[in-house]
Design a protein around this motif. Structure first.
Motif, PDB file in Angstrom:
ATOM      1  N   GLY A   1       0.778  -1.230   0.000  1.00 58.34           N
ATOM      2  CA  GLY A   1       0.000   0.000   0.000  1.00 58.34           C
ATOM      3  C   GLY A   1       0.808   1.277   0.000  1.00 58.34           C
ATOM      4  O   GLY A   1       0.308   2.326   0.388  1.00 58.34           O
ATOM      5  N   ILE A   2       2.045   1.205  -0.438  1.00 60.20           N
ATOM      6  CA  ILE A   2       2.906   2.387  -0.485  1.00 60.20           C
ATOM      7  C   ILE A   2       2.879   2.957  -1.904  1.00 60.20           C
ATOM      8  O   ILE A   2       2.963   2.216  -2.876  1.00 60.20           O
ATOM      9  N   ASN A   3       2.772   4.289  -2.003  1.00 60.89           N
ATOM     10  CA  ASN A   3       2.871   4.949  -3.300  1.00 60.89           C
ATOM     11  C   ASN A   3       4.059   5.905  -3.235  1.00 60.89           C
ATOM     12  O   ASN A   3       3.987   6.939  -2.572  1.00 60.89           O
ATOM     13  N   PRO A   4       5.162   5.575  -3.936  1.00 60.06           N
ATOM     14  CA  PRO A   4       6.335   6.445  -3.892  1.00 60.06           C
ATOM     15  C   PRO A   4       6.175   7.721  -4.723  1.00 60.06           C
ATOM     16  O   PRO A   4       7.087   8.536  -4.782  1.00 60.06           O
ATOM     17  N   GLY A   5       5.034   7.873  -5.355  1.00 59.72           N
ATOM     18  CA  GLY A   5       4.767   9.043  -6.189  1.00 59.72           C
ATOM     19  C   GLY A   5       4.257   8.621  -7.550  1.00 59.72           C
ATOM     20  O   GLY A   5       4.788   7.691  -8.160  1.00 59.72           O
ATOM     21  N   ASP A   6       3.216   9.276  -8.003  1.00 61.03           N
ATOM     22  CA  ASP A   6       2.606   8.927  -9.290  1.00 61.03           C
ATOM     23  C   ASP A   6       3.553   9.126 -10.463  1.00 61.03           C
ATOM     24  O   ASP A   6       3.393   8.496 -11.512  1.00 61.03           O
ATOM     25  N   GLN A   7       4.565   9.981 -10.284  1.00 63.41           N
ATOM     26  CA  GLN A   7       5.496  10.271 -11.381  1.00 63.41           C
ATOM     27  C   GLN A   7       6.283   9.031 -11.819  1.00 63.41           C
ATOM     28  O   GLN A   7       6.781   8.969 -12.934  1.00 63.41           O
ATOM     29  N   PHE A   8       6.395   8.020 -10.933  1.00 62.68           N
ATOM     30  CA  PHE A   8       7.154   6.819 -11.280  1.00 62.68           C
ATOM     31  C   PHE A   8       6.355   5.839 -12.138  1.00 62.68           C
ATOM     32  O   PHE A   8       6.926   5.068 -12.886  1.00 62.68           O
ATOM     33  N   GLY A   9       5.048   5.801 -11.976  1.00 62.46           N
ATOM     34  CA  GLY A   9       4.218   4.905 -12.759  1.00 62.46           C
ATOM     35  C   GLY A   9       4.224   3.460 -12.290  1.00 62.46           C
ATOM     36  O   GLY A   9       3.960   2.551 -13.076  1.00 62.46           O
ATOM     37  N   TYR A  10       4.530   3.211 -11.012  1.00 64.90           N
ATOM     38  CA  TYR A  10       4.512   1.844 -10.504  1.00 64.90           C
ATOM     39  C   TYR A  10       3.103   1.267 -10.561  1.00 64.90           C
ATOM     40  O   TYR A  10       2.143   1.934 -10.180  1.00 64.90           O
ATOM     41  N   THR A  11       2.974   0.036 -11.027  1.00 65.62           N
ATOM     42  CA  THR A  11       1.716  -0.695 -10.932  1.00 65.62           C
ATOM     43  C   THR A  11       1.733  -1.653  -9.758  1.00 65.62           C
ATOM     44  O   THR A  11       0.705  -2.188  -9.361  1.00 65.62           O
ATOM     45  N   SER A  12       2.912  -1.890  -9.185  1.00 71.81           N
ATOM     46  CA  SER A  12       3.080  -2.678  -7.974  1.00 71.81           C
ATOM     47  C   SER A  12       4.320  -2.172  -7.265  1.00 71.81           C
ATOM     48  O   SER A  12       5.352  -1.927  -7.904  1.00 71.81           O
ATOM     49  N   TYR A  13       4.225  -1.991  -5.932  1.00 72.15           N
ATOM     50  CA  TYR A  13       5.342  -1.456  -5.169  1.00 72.15           C
ATOM     51  C   TYR A  13       5.244  -1.993  -3.748  1.00 72.15           C
ATOM     52  O   TYR A  13       4.195  -1.863  -3.108  1.00 72.15           O
ATOM     53  N   LYS A  14       6.324  -2.613  -3.255  1.00 71.78           N
ATOM     54  CA  LYS A  14       6.357  -3.157  -1.905  1.00 71.78           C
ATOM     55  C   LYS A  14       7.753  -2.957  -1.339  1.00 71.78           C
ATOM     56  O   LYS A  14       8.723  -2.919  -2.071  1.00 71.78           O
ATOM     57  N   LEU A  15       7.826  -2.868  -0.030  1.00 72.02           N
ATOM     58  CA  LEU A  15       9.099  -2.851   0.667  1.00 72.02           C
ATOM     59  C   LEU A  15       9.171  -4.077   1.564  1.00 72.02           C
ATOM     60  O   LEU A  15       8.172  -4.480   2.148  1.00 72.02           O
ATOM     61  N   PHE A  16      10.345  -4.676   1.684  1.00 70.97           N
ATOM     62  CA  PHE A  16      10.573  -5.768   2.623  1.00 70.97           C
ATOM     63  C   PHE A  16      11.579  -5.257   3.652  1.00 70.97           C
ATOM     64  O   PHE A  16      12.765  -5.180   3.383  1.00 70.97           O
ATOM     65  N   LEU A  17      11.074  -4.869   4.837  1.00 72.23           N
ATOM     66  CA  LEU A  17      11.916  -4.267   5.875  1.00 72.23           C
ATOM     67  C   LEU A  17      11.682  -4.940   7.223  1.00 72.23           C
ATOM     68  O   LEU A  17      10.666  -5.498   7.468  1.00 72.23           O
TER      69      LEU A  17
END
Length: 163
Positions: A147-163
């Protein structure tokens, strides 16, 4: 491209550790490659259009017939083959999402079994990575953050962090 170069000079692979209720590990014996005839964890390459965690869920199903979900990231293996190919593999801890019925991908594998990890360590037919993973089983599992959005400018369709 053919042979080793069909994936270019940067490889991204995934592997998964699935432990059953008896504390046995799911392992496979490959029919090809550097691990031919050796026990190793189910593994494969990440395809275009999928995240690394989606890739290991797919590979586990394809190779073993078992539906799984990712519990978290437990490690990274990285190396360079013949001073040319960057070979990288993310190691995930997996959890079965249903009764574990093994279905072997016979064109790629000789065998799939749940085996006692101590038996795997003593076996000359086990990959070196298996032996090191057993020593690190108390390591912290890095869970996915969704559920993270690093910014619409990147155009990610899927984004996750493993921390």
């Amino acid at each position: 491209m053919s042979g080793k170069n069909k994936r270019g000079n940067v490889w991204l692979g995934v592997t998964g550790l699935l432990i059953n209720a008896e504390q046995e590990w799911l392992v496979v014996k490959k029919r090809y490659g550097g691990l031919k005839g050796k026990w190793s964890l189910p593994a494969g390459f990440v395809n275009a259009g999928e995240t690394v965690d989606e890739a290991i869920v797919r590979e586990m199903k394809e190779e073993t017939g078992i539906n799984c979900k990712v519990k978290g990231l437990i490690g990274l293996r990285t190396g360079v083959i013949q001073s040319e190919i960057s070979d990288n593999m993310l190691i995930f801890l997996m959890e079965a999402t249903e009764k574990q019925i093994i279905k072997i991908q016979e064109d790629e594998l000789f065998d799939v079994q749940f085996l006692d990890p101590m038996e795997l360590i003593r076996s000359e037919d086990s990959s070196i990575m298996i032996k090191y993973i057993l020593e690190k089983t108390d390591a912290e599992v890095k869970a996915a953050i969704h559920g993270i959005n690093p910014g619409d400018q990147f155009g990610y369709t899927s984004y996750k962090l493993f921390l």
